[in-house]
Design an enzyme around this catalytic site. Structure first.
Site, PDB file in Angstrom:
ATOM      1  CE  LYS A  13      -1.966  -0.444   4.098  1.00 26.97           C
ATOM      2  NZ  LYS A  13      -1.345  -1.631   4.679  1.00 26.97           N
ATOM      3  NE  ARG A  88      -4.333  -0.439   9.748  1.00 33.81           N
ATOM      4  CZ  ARG A  88      -3.172   0.050   9.287  1.00 33.81           C
ATOM      5  NH1 ARG A  88      -3.042   1.318   9.000  1.00 33.81           N
ATOM      6  NH2 ARG A  88      -2.155  -0.750   9.117  1.00 33.81           N
ATOM      7  NE  ARG A 127       6.971  -3.362   6.635  1.00 32.32           N
ATOM      8  CZ  ARG A 127       5.696  -3.037   6.454  1.00 32.32           C
ATOM      9  NH1 ARG A 127       5.326  -2.425   5.329  1.00 32.32           N
ATOM     10  NH2 ARG A 127       4.787  -3.331   7.342  1.00 32.32           N
ATOM     11  NE  ARG A 133       6.618  -0.960  10.263  1.00 29.43           N
ATOM     12  CZ  ARG A 133       5.527  -0.625   9.612  1.00 29.43           C
ATOM     13  NH1 ARG A 133       5.626   0.031   8.464  1.00 29.43           N
ATOM     14  NH2 ARG A 133       4.342  -0.928  10.075  1.00 29.43           N
ATOM     15  NE  ARG A 144       1.384  -4.390  11.795  1.00 33.78           N
ATOM     16  CZ  ARG A 144       2.321  -4.202  10.872  1.00 33.78           C
ATOM     17  NH1 ARG A 144       3.382  -4.960  10.833  1.00 33.78           N
ATOM     18  NH2 ARG A 144       2.179  -3.239   9.993  1.00 33.78           N
TER      19      ARG A 144
HETATM   20  P1  AMP Z   1       0.913   0.991   9.012  1.00 27.86           P
HETATM   21  O1  AMP Z   1       2.264   1.605   8.795  1.00 27.86           O
HETATM   22  O2  AMP Z   1      -0.155   1.594   8.153  1.00 27.86           O
HETATM   23  O3  AMP Z   1       0.940  -0.513   8.938  1.00 27.86           O
HETATM   24  O4  AMP Z   1       0.474   1.373  10.511  1.00 27.86           O
HETATM   25  C1  AMP Z   1       1.265   1.011  11.618  1.00 27.86           C
HETATM   26  C2  AMP Z   1       0.406   0.968  12.871  1.00 27.86           C
HETATM   27  O5  AMP Z   1      -0.154   2.278  13.121  1.00 27.86           O
HETATM   28  C3  AMP Z   1      -0.790   0.038  12.828  1.00 27.86           C
HETATM   29  O6  AMP Z   1      -0.460  -1.312  13.110  1.00 27.86           O
HETATM   30  C4  AMP Z   1      -1.684   0.662  13.896  1.00 27.86           C
HETATM   31  O7  AMP Z   1      -1.219   0.344  15.197  1.00 27.86           O
HETATM   32  C5  AMP Z   1      -1.458   2.151  13.659  1.00 27.86           C
HETATM   33  N1  AMP Z   1      -2.429   2.690  12.671  1.00 27.86           N
HETATM   34  C6  AMP Z   1      -2.155   3.218  11.458  1.00 27.86           C
HETATM   35  N2  AMP Z   1      -3.282   3.590  10.839  1.00 27.86           N
HETATM   36  C7  AMP Z   1      -4.298   3.283  11.679  1.00 27.86           C
HETATM   37  C8  AMP Z   1      -5.710   3.405  11.599  1.00 27.86           C
HETATM   38  N3  AMP Z   1      -6.324   3.917  10.511  1.00 27.86           N
HETATM   39  N4  AMP Z   1      -6.442   2.983  12.655  1.00 27.86           N
HETATM   40  C9  AMP Z   1      -5.870   2.471  13.756  1.00 27.86           C
HETATM   41  N5  AMP Z   1      -4.539   2.310  13.898  1.00 27.86           N
HETATM   42  C10 AMP Z   1      -3.754   2.717  12.852  1.00 27.86           C
END
Ligand code: AMP
Length: 200
Positions: A13, A88, A127, A133, A144
Site C-alpha cells: 500500500k 481501517r 521488511r 520495525r 496484525r
Molecule cells: P501501518 O504503517 O499503516 O501498517 O500502521 C502502523 C500501525 O499504526 C498500525 O499497526 C496501527 O497500530 C497504527 N495505525 C495506522 N493507521 C491506523 C488506523 N487507521 N487505525 C488504527 N490504527 C492505525
C-alpha cells in the site's frame, strides 16, 4: 483524486500510495507514518499510539479519526489525497464519509490490494530485517494480519456497496502494479479493464 488504499500489512500500500500521489499531484497521507513520526518525537499523540502499535493493535478510532480530520484540513489536501492506512474500521470509514459529504468532495475510489498470506509473510520478514520495525516481529505480524481480517476486511464490502471498490493484484514489480492500478481506476480510463483488475 480522493482515494483510499486498503490492504493487509505488507501488501504494498505504502509504496503504491506514494506513486499514486505523485501521479495525481495530491497529498499522500499515511497514518502509520504520522504515528511513527509522533512516537519518534515523543509527542502526546505518539505516546497515546505507541502501546497499540507495538502490540500490532489498532490505535483507538477517536484518536485516529481526530488526527486524520485535522490532516485533511491542511492546504495540500485541497488538491485531493491518497489515504494510506485509513480507514481501517467501519467507524473510521463512516467518519470519513461524513466529513467529505460536509465538504461536498466525496471519495472517488477505494483500492484494495490482494496478496496471498504466504507472500505477505515473506515480504514482512524482509521488511523487519531491513527497517527494524518493532511491529514487524513475527508474532506481531500474525496478530496484525488477524486484526486486518477482523476489523478492516469488512471495508471491502463497505466500498463495494458504494461502487467505489477496485481490487488490485498486488503481486509483481512495483511499476507493474502501479500500471495495473492506473488502468483499473475508473477516472483513468473511463471504465475498468477486467483483464487487469481482479474484481469490482
Ligand atoms: P501501518 O504503517 O499503516 O501498517 O500502521 C502502523 C500501525 O499504526 C498500525 O499497526 C496501527 O497500530 C497504527 N495505525 C495506522 N493507521 C491506523 C488506523 N487507521 N487505525 C488504527 N490504527 C492505525
Amino acid at each position: 483524486m480522493r482515494l483510499v488504499v486498503l490492504g493487509p500489512p505488507g501488501a504494498g500500500k505504502g509504496t503504491q500510495a506514494v506513486k499514486l500521489a505523485e501521479h495525481f499531484t495530491c497529498a499522500d497521507v499515511a497514518t502509520g507514518d504520522i504515528f511513527r513520526a509522533n512516537v519518534a518525537e515523543g509527542t502526546e499523540l505518539g505516546r497515546a499510539a505507541q502501546e497499540f502499535m507495538d502490540r500490532g493493535d489498532l490505535v483507538p478510532d477517536d484518536v485516529v479519526i481526530a488526527m486524520v480530520m485535522e490532516r485533511l484540513a491542511e492546504r495540500d489536501c485541497d488538491s485531493g489525497f491518497v489515504l494510506d492506512g485509513f480507514p481501517r474500521t467501519v467507524n473510521q470509514a463512516e467518519a470519513l464519509d461524513r466529513r467529505l459529504a460536509e465538504l461536498g468532495t466525496p471519495l472517488e475510489a477505494a483500492l484494495s490490494f490482494d496478496v496471498t498470506e504466504e507472500e505477505l509473510l515473506r515480504r514482512l520478514a524482509g521488511r523487519a530485517a531491513a527497517q527494524r520495525r518493532a511491529d514487524d516481529a513475527e508474532q506481531t505480524i500474525r496478530h496484525r494480519l488477524e486484526v486486518f481480517a477482523i476489523k478492516t476486511r469488512p471495508l471491502i464490502d463497505y466500498y463495494r456497496h458504494r461502487r467505489l471498490l477496485t481490487m488490485v493484484d498486488g503481486v509483481g514489480l512495483v511499476e507493474e502494479v502501479t500500471d495495473r492500478i492506473l488502468h483499473g481506476l475508473p477516472s483513468s480510463n473511463g471504465g475498468r479493464d477486467p483483464a487487469l483488475v481482479l474484481a469490482v
